[in-house]
Design a protein around this motif. Structure first.
Motif, mmCIF file in Angstrom:
data_model
loop_
_atom_site.group_PDB
_atom_site.id
_atom_site.type_symbol
_atom_site.label_atom_id
_atom_site.label_comp_id
_atom_site.label_asym_id
_atom_site.label_seq_id
_atom_site.Cartn_x
_atom_site.Cartn_y
_atom_site.Cartn_z
ATOM 1 N N ALA A 171 0.835 -1.202 0.000
ATOM 2 C CA ALA A 171 0.000 0.000 0.000
ATOM 3 C C ALA A 171 0.873 1.257 0.000
ATOM 4 O O ALA A 171 2.009 1.229 0.481
ATOM 5 N N PRO A 172 0.356 2.371 -0.501
ATOM 6 C CA PRO A 172 1.094 3.638 -0.421
ATOM 7 C C PRO A 172 1.319 4.058 1.020
ATOM 8 O O PRO A 172 0.652 3.579 1.939
ATOM 9 N N LYS A 173 2.258 4.981 1.225
ATOM 10 C CA LYS A 173 2.545 5.476 2.567
ATOM 11 C C LYS A 173 1.309 6.163 3.157
ATOM 12 O O LYS A 173 0.534 6.798 2.441
ATOM 13 N N PRO A 174 1.141 6.048 4.467
ATOM 14 C CA PRO A 174 -0.020 6.669 5.109
ATOM 15 C C PRO A 174 0.067 8.192 5.146
ATOM 16 O O PRO A 174 1.125 8.783 4.913
ATOM 17 N N VAL A 175 -1.067 8.791 5.482
ATOM 18 C CA VAL A 175 -1.191 10.248 5.538
ATOM 19 C C VAL A 175 -1.713 10.631 6.921
ATOM 20 O O VAL A 175 -2.728 10.094 7.382
ATOM 21 N N LYS A 199 -4.560 8.012 7.901
ATOM 22 C CA LYS A 199 -5.214 7.301 6.810
ATOM 23 C C LYS A 199 -4.196 6.497 6.020
ATOM 24 O O LYS A 199 -3.183 7.021 5.563
ATOM 25 N N PHE A 200 -4.477 5.201 5.881
ATOM 26 C CA PHE A 200 -3.665 4.333 5.032
ATOM 27 C C PHE A 200 -4.409 4.165 3.704
ATOM 28 O O PHE A 200 -5.470 3.550 3.659
ATOM 29 N N PRO A 201 -3.874 4.711 2.618
ATOM 30 C CA PRO A 201 -4.567 4.587 1.325
ATOM 31 C C PRO A 201 -4.814 3.134 0.962
ATOM 32 O O PRO A 201 -3.948 2.270 1.133
ATOM 33 N N HIS A 202 -6.015 2.863 0.502
ATOM 34 C CA HIS A 202 -6.429 1.487 0.203
ATOM 35 C C HIS A 202 -5.906 1.113 -1.188
ATOM 36 O O HIS A 202 -6.224 1.805 -2.168
ATOM 37 N N PRO A 203 -5.115 0.055 -1.289
ATOM 38 C CA PRO A 203 -4.538 -0.306 -2.603
ATOM 39 C C PRO A 203 -5.575 -0.880 -3.556
ATOM 40 O O PRO A 203 -6.607 -1.372 -3.121
#
Length: 203
Positions: A171-175, A199-203
């Motif tokens: 997954a992408p890095k969190p925000v 927020k952890f972006p959902h892959p």
């Protein structure tokens, strides 16, 4: 899927709720029983145990928000009292396996406060140390700074499970959405609790 700490030590150390639904003032919300069963099957440390959920608040406070925004979205409640890295990684790996092998699109919500009952400035500093490791997807580093700086984060295993799940999914890095303390709301800054939303972006 919601995972959070077991604050009172009642029940098993890593407990999956077994039942049909939870009830809040907004009504019933369904428990996804098949995913719950697979978690127990695919993990080493997790078992069905409802006793661990009876007096625990870390999950139930999240559910009305989910109901209000998404309606009757199914949940799987999991509490963790044994806050070790192995227990956290066990859950993250199982969720990735369930997604890959069973085609279940699992969104994981990890519930935890950050530092407790120190002055605002101290808590902000300690929280930022923990948050830096979460943002770097460094579950082992999170445990190291918690121990080294005595950060009283109540649910490191929940956060580490989410980190491990994100890593398994590439997954992408969190925000970081928000970081604050109770003192920002009450004005009492001598004795605060830290909070953050990531927020952890959902892959």
């Amino acid at each position: 899927m919601i995972v959070g700490p077991n604050h009172n030590g009642i029940g098993l150390g890593a407990a999956v709720y077994k039942g049909d639904a939870w009830e809040t003032p907004l009504g019933l919300i369904e428990v996804e029983k098949e995913v719950a069963r697979l978690i127990v099957e695919y993990t080493e440390y997790y078992s069905f145990d409802n006793e661990a959920h009876v007096y625990e608040h870390s999950l139930e406070v999240q559910v009305p928000f989910l109901q209000y925004i998404y309606g009757n979205v199914p949940i799987v409640p999991v509490t963790v009292y044994v806050q070790t890295l192995d227990v956290a990684r066990d859950l993250g790996s199982a969720l990735a396996r369930i997604r890959e092998e069973n085609g279940v699109d699992i969104v994981l919500l990890a519930s935890s406060d950050f530092n407790h009952y120190e002055p605002h400035d101290v808590t902000v500093e300690k929280d930022e140390l923990a948050l830096s490791k979460i943002m770097e997807l460094d579950d082992e580093g999170l445990y190291k700074v918690i121990e080294e700086y005595n950060i009283t984060m109540c649910g490191p295993a929940a956060a580490a499970a989410l980190i491990n799940y994100a890593l398994k999914l590439n997954a992408p890095k969190p925000v970081l959405l928000k970081h604050a303390t109770s003192g920002d709301i009450t004005g009492e800054k001598d004795w605060v609790v830290g909070y953050a939303s990531v927020k952890f972006p959902h892959p």
